[in-house]
Design a protein around this motif. Structure first.
Motif, PDB file in Angstrom:
ATOM      1  N   LEU A 172      25.860 -22.632  35.274  1.00 31.41           N
ATOM      2  CA  LEU A 172      25.337 -23.602  36.248  1.00 31.41           C
ATOM      3  C   LEU A 172      24.666 -24.794  35.562  1.00 31.41           C
ATOM      4  O   LEU A 172      24.791 -25.930  36.017  1.00 31.41           O
ATOM      5  CB  LEU A 172      24.346 -22.922  37.197  1.00 31.41           C
ATOM      6  CG  LEU A 172      24.945 -21.928  38.182  1.00 31.41           C
ATOM      7  CD1 LEU A 172      23.840 -21.327  39.054  1.00 31.41           C
ATOM      8  CD2 LEU A 172      25.992 -22.582  39.060  1.00 31.41           C
ATOM      9  N   ILE A 173      23.977 -24.549  34.466  1.00 31.08           N
ATOM     10  CA  ILE A 173      23.343 -25.641  33.720  1.00 31.08           C
ATOM     11  C   ILE A 173      24.414 -26.569  33.132  1.00 31.08           C
ATOM     12  O   ILE A 173      24.304 -27.797  33.246  1.00 31.08           O
ATOM     13  CB  ILE A 173      22.415 -25.084  32.611  1.00 31.08           C
ATOM     14  CG1 ILE A 173      21.198 -24.408  33.253  1.00 31.08           C
ATOM     15  CG2 ILE A 173      21.981 -26.193  31.650  1.00 31.08           C
ATOM     16  CD1 ILE A 173      20.353 -23.600  32.299  1.00 31.08           C
ATOM     17  N   PHE A 174      25.453 -25.983  32.546  1.00 37.55           N
ATOM     18  CA  PHE A 174      26.544 -26.803  32.020  1.00 37.55           C
ATOM     19  C   PHE A 174      27.229 -27.594  33.132  1.00 37.55           C
ATOM     20  O   PHE A 174      27.560 -28.769  32.975  1.00 37.55           O
ATOM     21  CB  PHE A 174      27.590 -25.940  31.281  1.00 37.55           C
ATOM     22  CG  PHE A 174      27.126 -25.503  29.923  1.00 37.55           C
ATOM     23  CD1 PHE A 174      26.627 -26.386  28.986  1.00 37.55           C
ATOM     24  CD2 PHE A 174      27.188 -24.153  29.586  1.00 37.55           C
ATOM     25  CE1 PHE A 174      26.204 -25.970  27.751  1.00 37.55           C
ATOM     26  CE2 PHE A 174      26.771 -23.724  28.339  1.00 37.55           C
ATOM     27  CZ  PHE A 174      26.274 -24.629  27.424  1.00 37.55           C
ATOM     28  N   LYS A 175      27.441 -26.962  34.269  1.00 33.85           N
ATOM     29  CA  LYS A 175      28.066 -27.626  35.425  1.00 33.85           C
ATOM     30  C   LYS A 175      27.234 -28.833  35.835  1.00 33.85           C
ATOM     31  O   LYS A 175      27.769 -29.930  36.026  1.00 33.85           O
ATOM     32  CB  LYS A 175      28.184 -26.637  36.589  1.00 33.85           C
ATOM     33  CG  LYS A 175      28.708 -27.251  37.874  1.00 33.85           C
ATOM     34  CD  LYS A 175      28.648 -26.211  39.002  1.00 33.85           C
ATOM     35  CE  LYS A 175      29.003 -26.801  40.323  1.00 33.85           C
ATOM     36  NZ  LYS A 175      27.942 -27.541  40.957  1.00 33.85           N
ATOM     37  N   GLU A 176      25.950 -28.638  35.946  1.00 28.96           N
ATOM     38  CA  GLU A 176      25.061 -29.732  36.346  1.00 28.96           C
ATOM     39  C   GLU A 176      25.079 -30.857  35.326  1.00 28.96           C
ATOM     40  O   GLU A 176      25.146 -32.055  35.667  1.00 28.96           O
ATOM     41  CB  GLU A 176      23.626 -29.201  36.516  1.00 28.96           C
ATOM     42  CG  GLU A 176      22.616 -30.220  36.977  1.00 28.96           C
ATOM     43  CD  GLU A 176      22.800 -30.675  38.412  1.00 28.96           C
ATOM     44  OE1 GLU A 176      22.278 -31.741  38.760  1.00 28.96           O
ATOM     45  OE2 GLU A 176      23.440 -29.951  39.202  1.00 28.96           O
ATOM     46  N   ALA A 177      25.060 -30.520  34.042  1.00 23.39           N
ATOM     47  CA  ALA A 177      25.091 -31.535  32.980  1.00 23.39           C
ATOM     48  C   ALA A 177      26.394 -32.327  33.022  1.00 23.39           C
ATOM     49  O   ALA A 177      26.380 -33.561  32.869  1.00 23.39           O
ATOM     50  CB  ALA A 177      24.907 -30.872  31.618  1.00 23.39           C
ATOM     51  N   LEU A 178      27.495 -31.633  33.209  1.00 22.30           N
ATOM     52  CA  LEU A 178      28.800 -32.323  33.275  1.00 22.30           C
ATOM     53  C   LEU A 178      28.889 -33.239  34.478  1.00 22.30           C
ATOM     54  O   LEU A 178      29.416 -34.362  34.392  1.00 22.30           O
ATOM     55  CB  LEU A 178      29.932 -31.296  33.308  1.00 22.30           C
ATOM     56  CG  LEU A 178      30.206 -30.561  32.008  1.00 22.30           C
ATOM     57  CD1 LEU A 178      31.197 -29.422  32.224  1.00 22.30           C
ATOM     58  CD2 LEU A 178      30.722 -31.529  30.941  1.00 22.30           C
ATOM     59  N   GLU A 179      28.362 -32.796  35.602  1.00 23.45           N
ATOM     60  CA  GLU A 179      28.394 -33.635  36.809  1.00 23.45           C
ATOM     61  C   GLU A 179      27.522 -34.868  36.662  1.00 23.45           C
ATOM     62  O   GLU A 179      27.829 -35.924  37.221  1.00 23.45           O
ATOM     63  CB  GLU A 179      27.981 -32.817  38.027  1.00 23.45           C
ATOM     64  CG  GLU A 179      29.028 -31.805  38.450  1.00 23.45           C
ATOM     65  CD  GLU A 179      28.567 -30.912  39.590  1.00 23.45           C
ATOM     66  OE1 GLU A 179      27.381 -30.980  40.004  1.00 23.45           O
ATOM     67  OE2 GLU A 179      29.398 -30.100  40.059  1.00 23.45           O
ATOM     68  N   ARG A 180      26.438 -34.748  35.915  1.00 20.31           N
ATOM     69  CA  ARG A 180      25.537 -35.891  35.714  1.00 20.31           C
ATOM     70  C   ARG A 180      26.069 -36.856  34.644  1.00 20.31           C
ATOM     71  O   ARG A 180      25.655 -38.003  34.619  1.00 20.31           O
ATOM     72  CB  ARG A 180      24.148 -35.424  35.317  1.00 20.31           C
ATOM     73  CG  ARG A 180      23.408 -34.764  36.445  1.00 20.31           C
ATOM     74  CD  ARG A 180      22.017 -34.380  36.011  1.00 20.31           C
ATOM     75  NE  ARG A 180      21.311 -33.693  37.069  1.00 20.31           N
ATOM     76  CZ  ARG A 180      20.013 -33.521  37.099  1.00 20.31           C
ATOM     77  NH1 ARG A 180      19.266 -33.992  36.127  1.00 20.31           N
ATOM     78  NH2 ARG A 180      19.446 -32.882  38.095  1.00 20.31           N
ATOM     79  N   ALA A 181      26.933 -36.368  33.773  1.00 12.18           N
ATOM     80  CA  ALA A 181      27.440 -37.195  32.654  1.00 12.18           C
ATOM     81  C   ALA A 181      28.402 -38.280  33.137  1.00 12.18           C
ATOM     82  O   ALA A 181      29.001 -38.272  34.126  1.00 12.18           O
ATOM     83  CB  ALA A 181      28.108 -36.312  31.628  1.00 12.18           C
TER      84      ALA A 181
END
Length: 181
Positions: A172-181
């Motif tokens: 979930l943390i990686f998902k959030e980071a990718l969506e914000r990138a």
């Protein structure tokens, strides 16, 4: 500082008597050294507890006899058993069972995600784990009941625990980071 009073209160509610004697058994990893420093310097005295056995060891262990046998002789009312891995947990719990301390006869308090690992159940058994309690900062709560049910159905693991939760949260943390990138 919060774990000690909670353990003593639980013991008193369960037995009707406030415990006064505790055994401390821990490996010498950094987390356990830090936890026990506070416990030895303040918490035991503040709670009116005496450490009737206090032993540290270097993991991994090959035999738990010399670590567990003196606990029986010391006659504590509960034992704080801080290991850092499932193989040592198994050896300590099996030896506790051999000396008549497991299965709820002597409350054992542990900590760390390995205590809740399904592998520990597989290598020891429910009869030995009975009476073992653990404190964890990130065990799934009731808010994750639906997720936990799905997890158990899909994986056939007995529960959704610490290690499984970490992997889920990391994604979930990686998902959030990718969506914000």
């Amino acid at each position: 500082r919060e774990a000690g009073p909670a353990i003593v209160d639980l013991a008193q509610k369960s037995t009707g008597k406030r415990p006064t004697k505790v055994a401390l058994l821990a490996d010498n990893t950094a987390a356990n050294i830090s936890f026990l420093r506070e416990l030895r310097e303040h918490t035991l005295k503040d709670l009116g507890l005496t450490a009737v056995y206090d032993q540290m060891y270097t993991p991994p262990i090959a035999d738990a006899t010399t670590l567990v046998q003196p606990i029986r002789t010391a006659r504590p009312e509960f034992c704080i058993m801080l290991s850092s891995n499932v193989p040592d947990d198994k050896l300590l719990l099996d030896k506790s069972a051999e000396f008549g301390l497991a299965g709820g006869k002597l409350p054992l308090i542990g900590g760390g995600g390995h205590i809740g690992a399904p592998e520990l159940l597989k290598v020891t058994g429910t009869d030995i784990l009975q009476g073992l309690m653990a404190g964890l900062a990130n065990w799934p709560g009731h808010e994750q009941d639906k997720l936990a049910q799905r997890f158990v159905e899909l994986t056939k693991e007995p529960w959704f625990g610490h290690d499984s939760l970490f992997a889920y949260v990391h994604v979930l943390i990686f998902k959030e980071a990718l969506e914000r990138a």
